[in-house]
Design an enzyme around this catalytic site. Sequence first.
Site, PDB file in Angstrom:
ATOM      1  N   HIS A  38       1.038  -1.488  -0.277  1.00 37.69           N
ATOM      2  CA  HIS A  38       0.082  -0.081  -0.253  1.00 37.69           C
ATOM      3  C   HIS A  38       0.127   0.977  -0.234  1.00 37.69           C
ATOM      4  CE1 HIS A  38      -3.889   2.221   0.867  1.00 37.69           C
ATOM      5  NE2 HIS A  38      -3.047   2.538   1.791  1.00 37.69           N
ATOM      6  N   MET A  73      -3.785  10.860  -2.306  1.00 33.00           N
ATOM      7  CA  MET A  73      -4.214  11.634  -1.560  1.00 33.00           C
ATOM      8  C   MET A  73      -3.850  13.553  -1.819  1.00 33.00           C
ATOM      9  SD  MET A  73      -4.026   9.086   2.437  1.00 33.00           S
ATOM     10  CE  MET A  73      -2.551   8.210   1.499  1.00 33.00           C
ATOM     11  N   MET A 142     -11.536   4.559   4.505  1.00 33.56           N
ATOM     12  CA  MET A 142     -10.599   5.669   5.710  1.00 33.56           C
ATOM     13  C   MET A 142     -11.381   5.317   6.960  1.00 33.56           C
ATOM     14  SD  MET A 142      -8.051   6.038   3.820  1.00 33.56           S
ATOM     15  CE  MET A 142      -6.938   6.701   5.091  1.00 33.56           C
ATOM     16  N   GLY A 147      -3.934  11.535   6.091  1.00 35.90           N
ATOM     17  CA  GLY A 147      -2.571  12.129   5.940  1.00 35.90           C
ATOM     18  C   GLY A 147      -1.258  11.638   6.967  1.00 35.90           C
ATOM     19  N   PHE A 148      -1.567  11.088   7.610  1.00 29.61           N
ATOM     20  CA  PHE A 148       0.073  10.622   8.785  1.00 29.61           C
ATOM     21  C   PHE A 148      -0.535   8.744   9.337  1.00 29.61           C
ATOM     22  CE2 PHE A 148       1.212  14.753   9.059  1.00 29.61           C
ATOM     23  CZ  PHE A 148       0.434  15.978   8.743  1.00 29.61           C
ATOM     24  N   GLY A 150      -0.230   6.525  12.818  1.00 34.25           N
ATOM     25  CA  GLY A 150      -0.779   6.819  13.839  1.00 34.25           C
ATOM     26  C   GLY A 150      -1.509   7.587  14.684  1.00 34.25           C
ATOM     27  N   GLY A 180      -6.016   2.638   8.194  1.00 35.69           N
ATOM     28  CA  GLY A 180      -6.175   3.381   9.110  1.00 35.69           C
ATOM     29  C   GLY A 180      -7.033   2.865  10.624  1.00 35.69           C
ATOM     30  N   SER A 203      -0.427   0.248  13.746  1.00 31.51           N
ATOM     31  CA  SER A 203      -1.013  -0.302  14.479  1.00 31.51           C
ATOM     32  C   SER A 203      -1.195  -1.952  14.910  1.00 31.51           C
ATOM     33  CB  SER A 203      -3.060   0.462  14.196  1.00 31.51           C
ATOM     34  OG  SER A 203      -2.831   1.816  14.343  1.00 31.51           O
TER      35      SER A 203
HETATM   36  C1  DX5 Z   1      -2.621   7.450   6.225  1.00 30.97           C
HETATM   37  C2  DX5 Z   1      -2.866   5.968   5.740  1.00 30.97           C
HETATM   38  C3  DX5 Z   1      -2.817   4.485   6.511  1.00 30.97           C
HETATM   39  C4  DX5 Z   1      -1.823   4.502   7.611  1.00 30.97           C
HETATM   40  C5  DX5 Z   1      -1.915   3.357   8.396  1.00 30.97           C
HETATM   41  O1  DX5 Z   1      -3.680   8.358   6.030  1.00 30.97           O
HETATM   42  O2  DX5 Z   1      -3.075   5.616   4.140  1.00 30.97           O
HETATM   43  O3  DX5 Z   1      -1.910   3.613   5.503  1.00 30.97           O
HETATM   44  O4  DX5 Z   1      -0.717   4.661   8.044  1.00 30.97           O
HETATM   45  O5  DX5 Z   1      -1.430   3.376   9.709  1.00 30.97           O
HETATM   46  P1  DX5 Z   1      -1.850   3.402  11.001  1.00 30.97           P
HETATM   47  O6  DX5 Z   1      -1.983   1.370  11.703  1.00 30.97           O
HETATM   48  O7  DX5 Z   1      -0.335   4.071  11.786  1.00 30.97           O
HETATM   49  O8  DX5 Z   1      -3.136   3.743  10.689  1.00 30.97           O
HETATM   50 ZN    ZN Z   2      -3.526   4.853   2.664  1.00 33.62          ZN
END
Ligand code: DX5
Ligand code: ZN
Length: 230
Positions: A38, A73, A142, A147-148, A150, A180, A203
Amino acid sequence: MMANRFEIELSASLMCANLLHLGRDLDALTAAGIHRWHFDIMDGHFVPNITMGFDLLKAVTHYSSLPTDVHLMVDNPEKFVEDLVKSRATRIYFHVESTRAPHRLARTIRELGCEPGVAINPATPIDMLNTVLPLVDAVLFMAVDPGFAGQPLVPHIEDKVATFSQMIVSHPPLAVIVDGHIDLETARLMVNAGANGLVLGTSALFLKDTSFLEAVHRLWAALDLQGGVR
Ligand code: DX5
Ligand code: ZN
């Protein structure tokens, strides 16, 4: 009915990998039984972060034979699809919130030889997907505001997945993926609600002192032992 391991696809979120030792991580994740990569691409506009780009994507797709799904994104996703196909992306998820012409974009992605996927943010109603569903192979739900890594889970996404799963009962098979905050508990909730794919990040997979093999083993155990999983 217990989930069949072969029904659930596990994707590793590479933005969470050790980018200084990415080849090593790709090898270890493959050995742990991960099915897909991914690859999150962010433009700092659609989401307030900038992550990986085409050069790293090409490095991954030339190094590994596993399918690589790009999660766009970005604003104006239309601008990027040709270069993503040239970079050997297997599937391209665009956000339904990021384009005025999702049907044309889905058709273009497929005409270029890639699998079209549509992504949807937590606050976006699933009705936004209705007309584009016949044109895509996958839907990415989602479970966090994107965007991030964790980030905290947005509540009740499993209800959204369950409603969607009911909605598509008569549709041709779709990949229903959740991205996510997927940990052992949320993995079970989402699979129970009808998801057949999980994006794994900090996670459940990229954990401090747990090997990828152990993390994947724990995930299968959580899905199988909880019983009543779909
Ligand atoms: C969030 C990302 C996800 C994220 C999933 O915008 O698209 O891929 O990294 O990982 P965790 O488990 O840290 O939410
Ligand atoms: Zn993603």
